[in-house]
Design an enzyme around this catalytic site. Sequence first.
Site, PDB file in Angstrom:
ATOM      1  N   TYR A  33      11.331  -3.353 -24.627  1.00  0.00           N
ATOM      2  CA  TYR A  33      11.439  -4.755 -24.994  1.00  0.00           C
ATOM      3  C   TYR A  33      10.709  -5.498 -25.956  1.00  0.00           C
ATOM      4  O   TYR A  33      10.412  -5.443 -27.115  1.00  0.00           O
ATOM      5  CB  TYR A  33       9.482  -4.229 -23.534  1.00  0.00           C
ATOM      6  CG  TYR A  33       8.217  -4.182 -23.948  1.00  0.00           C
ATOM      7  CD1 TYR A  33       8.463  -3.051 -24.311  1.00  0.00           C
ATOM      8  CD2 TYR A  33       7.375  -4.856 -24.342  1.00  0.00           C
ATOM      9  CE1 TYR A  33       7.201  -2.271 -24.915  1.00  0.00           C
ATOM     10  CE2 TYR A  33       6.476  -4.679 -24.081  1.00  0.00           C
ATOM     11  CZ  TYR A  33       6.064  -3.287 -24.999  1.00  0.00           C
ATOM     12  OH  TYR A  33       5.102  -2.477 -25.411  1.00  0.00           O
ATOM     13  N   ARG A  52      13.548  -8.544 -33.711  1.00  0.00           N
ATOM     14  CA  ARG A  52      12.627  -7.290 -33.463  1.00  0.00           C
ATOM     15  C   ARG A  52      13.471  -5.839 -32.398  1.00  0.00           C
ATOM     16  O   ARG A  52      13.779  -4.765 -32.797  1.00  0.00           O
ATOM     17  CB  ARG A  52      11.520  -7.474 -33.368  1.00  0.00           C
ATOM     18  CG  ARG A  52      10.855  -5.961 -33.356  1.00  0.00           C
ATOM     19  CD  ARG A  52       9.394  -5.760 -33.787  1.00  0.00           C
ATOM     20  NE  ARG A  52       8.705  -6.783 -31.877  1.00  0.00           N
ATOM     21  CZ  ARG A  52       7.953  -6.801 -32.451  1.00  0.00           C
ATOM     22  NH1 ARG A  52       6.385  -6.712 -32.672  1.00  0.00           N
ATOM     23  NH2 ARG A  52       7.146  -7.606 -31.324  1.00  0.00           N
ATOM     24  N   ARG A 100      21.491  10.649 -12.718  1.00  0.00           N
ATOM     25  CA  ARG A 100      20.250  11.182 -13.672  1.00  0.00           C
ATOM     26  C   ARG A 100      20.514  11.728 -14.666  1.00  0.00           C
ATOM     27  O   ARG A 100      21.257  13.460 -14.050  1.00  0.00           O
ATOM     28  CB  ARG A 100      19.301  11.897 -12.834  1.00  0.00           C
ATOM     29  CG  ARG A 100      17.846  11.496 -13.635  1.00  0.00           C
ATOM     30  CD  ARG A 100      16.793  12.694 -13.678  1.00  0.00           C
ATOM     31  NE  ARG A 100      15.715  12.731 -14.251  1.00  0.00           N
ATOM     32  CZ  ARG A 100      15.529  13.949 -15.197  1.00  0.00           C
ATOM     33  NH1 ARG A 100      16.107  14.703 -14.666  1.00  0.00           N
ATOM     34  NH2 ARG A 100      14.383  14.168 -16.033  1.00  0.00           N
ATOM     35  N   LYS A 146       9.712  -0.784 -30.237  1.00  0.00           N
ATOM     36  CA  LYS A 146       9.118  -1.381 -28.933  1.00  0.00           C
ATOM     37  C   LYS A 146       9.933  -1.302 -28.212  1.00  0.00           C
ATOM     38  O   LYS A 146      10.204  -1.978 -27.344  1.00  0.00           O
ATOM     39  CB  LYS A 146       8.907  -3.126 -29.225  1.00  0.00           C
ATOM     40  CG  LYS A 146       8.028  -3.307 -28.710  1.00  0.00           C
ATOM     41  CD  LYS A 146       7.633  -5.277 -28.709  1.00  0.00           C
ATOM     42  CE  LYS A 146       6.902  -5.068 -27.796  1.00  0.00           C
ATOM     43  NZ  LYS A 146       5.474  -5.052 -27.692  1.00  0.00           N
ATOM     44  N   GLU A 179      -3.227   2.309 -35.858  1.00  0.00           N
ATOM     45  CA  GLU A 179      -2.246   0.885 -34.669  1.00  0.00           C
ATOM     46  C   GLU A 179      -3.266   0.590 -33.339  1.00  0.00           C
ATOM     47  O   GLU A 179      -4.130   1.819 -32.919  1.00  0.00           O
ATOM     48  CB  GLU A 179      -1.259   0.612 -34.378  1.00  0.00           C
ATOM     49  CG  GLU A 179      -0.781   0.880 -33.990  1.00  0.00           C
ATOM     50  CD  GLU A 179       1.088   0.781 -34.101  1.00  0.00           C
ATOM     51  OE1 GLU A 179       1.250  -0.665 -33.870  1.00  0.00           O
ATOM     52  OE2 GLU A 179       1.542   1.104 -34.095  1.00  0.00           O
ATOM     53  N   LEU A 204       4.660  -0.185 -35.136  1.00  0.00           N
ATOM     54  CA  LEU A 204       5.068  -1.542 -34.546  1.00  0.00           C
ATOM     55  C   LEU A 204       5.096  -2.588 -34.975  1.00  0.00           C
ATOM     56  O   LEU A 204       3.585  -2.624 -36.114  1.00  0.00           O
ATOM     57  CB  LEU A 204       4.599  -2.111 -33.278  1.00  0.00           C
ATOM     58  CG  LEU A 204       5.717  -2.553 -32.756  1.00  0.00           C
ATOM     59  CD1 LEU A 204       6.724  -2.210 -32.505  1.00  0.00           C
ATOM     60  CD2 LEU A 204       5.299  -3.609 -31.162  1.00  0.00           C
TER      61      LEU A 204
HETATM   62  C1  PLP Z   1       1.811  -0.664 -30.544  1.00  0.00           C
HETATM   63  C2  PLP Z   1       1.060  -1.976 -30.911  1.00  0.00           C
HETATM   64  N1  PLP Z   1       1.413  -2.543 -32.250  1.00  0.00           N
HETATM   65  C3  PLP Z   1       1.488  -3.652 -32.776  1.00  0.00           C
HETATM   66  C4  PLP Z   1       1.313  -4.979 -31.575  1.00  0.00           C
HETATM   67  C5  PLP Z   1       1.865  -6.198 -31.794  1.00  0.00           C
HETATM   68  O1  PLP Z   1       2.933  -6.847 -31.724  1.00  0.00           O
HETATM   69  P1  PLP Z   1       3.178  -8.609 -32.118  1.00  0.00           P
HETATM   70  O2  PLP Z   1       1.903  -8.653 -33.246  1.00  0.00           O
HETATM   71  O3  PLP Z   1       4.785  -7.954 -32.050  1.00  0.00           O
HETATM   72  O4  PLP Z   1       2.811  -8.643 -31.003  1.00  0.00           O
HETATM   73  C6  PLP Z   1       2.274  -4.569 -30.626  1.00  0.00           C
HETATM   74  C7  PLP Z   1       1.822  -5.693 -29.729  1.00  0.00           C
HETATM   75  O5  PLP Z   1       2.702  -5.199 -27.956  1.00  0.00           O
HETATM   76  C8  PLP Z   1       2.016  -3.123 -29.655  1.00  0.00           C
HETATM   77  O6  PLP Z   1       2.487  -3.088 -28.368  1.00  0.00           O
END
Ligand code: PLP
Length: 283
Positions: A33, A52, A100, A146, A179, A204
């Site tokens: 997503y 991305r 499934r 993501k 993060e 991410l």
């Molecule tokens: C796990 C994670 N890290 C970092 C981010 C920040 O990413 P972005 O700046 O692309 O929103 C997100 C955004 O939802 C996230 O889910």
Amino acid sequence: MSRVAYVNGRYVPHRDAAVHIEDRGYQFADGVYEVIAVAGGRLVDEAGHLARLRYSLGEVGIPRPMTDRALAIVLREVVRRNLVKDGVVYLQVTRGVARRDHGWAEGMPPSVVATARPKKQPTALAAKGVSVITVPDLRWKRCDIKTVGLLPNVMAKQLARAAGAFEAWMVDDQGNVTEGTSSNAWIVTRDGAVVTRKADSAILNGITRTAVVEAAAAAGLALQTRPFSVDEALGAAEAFVTSTTSFVLPVISIDGRPVGDGKPGPMARKLLGLYCEKAGLGE
Ligand SMILES: Cc1ncc(COP(=O)(O)O)c(C=O)c1O
């Protein structure tokens, strides 16, 4: 005004928007997503988000459902139909619907849904700053993708909420912050260096993170992409998080202990300004 969602080629009333119970996104979290900010009706850093999305799709082997041009039209149309000026648009692509089975048959059409909603820009929050808690990072080893498989993230966010905090910072086995559950984590050292973890498979690579890294470099600020521990963050001059919905948001406490003087700091303020300028946002 009634909300409208995009579901597999159709714009439908939000309350009726549905995918099949055997959608692999629903059964296996087999999907990816993007969340894109909308500011003044414009999609912020759309190209970065679409790039991305292509990366995430490629890494899990889901075919691209349509061209970027077509996706951009869908996103704009969802924003337009929901009359969103400032807000967010959500885009999800799953592997599709099938009986499934963990393995999948090649060639099934991916499911695509998109929604949009208004959301205030995070200005008030940035002025006050937010608190975070720390939790063990329980996620898999491909956090660079993501994916909609967000259970560790949602559980950690709920712990933060229960503690009255805005975000949870996830900590790896070495004691370093990876993060936030939906944001990237940063500190500013006492000698003014801006520090965030390097973008590898442990995090991410935020689109906002990339924009802030570029803005900091262009402004000639000292930038270090390396891990930092919770202790280093507690001893730092400042801390902050970045994300599509938070922009640059000062962190004023970690696990109930103040960061710096416990107030939003000048570097976070400066980087918010640089980010807004770069992204074409009114602060
Ligand atoms: C796990 C994670 N890290 C970092 C981010 C920040 O990413 P972005 O700046 O692309 O929103 C997100 C955004 O939802 C996230 O889910």
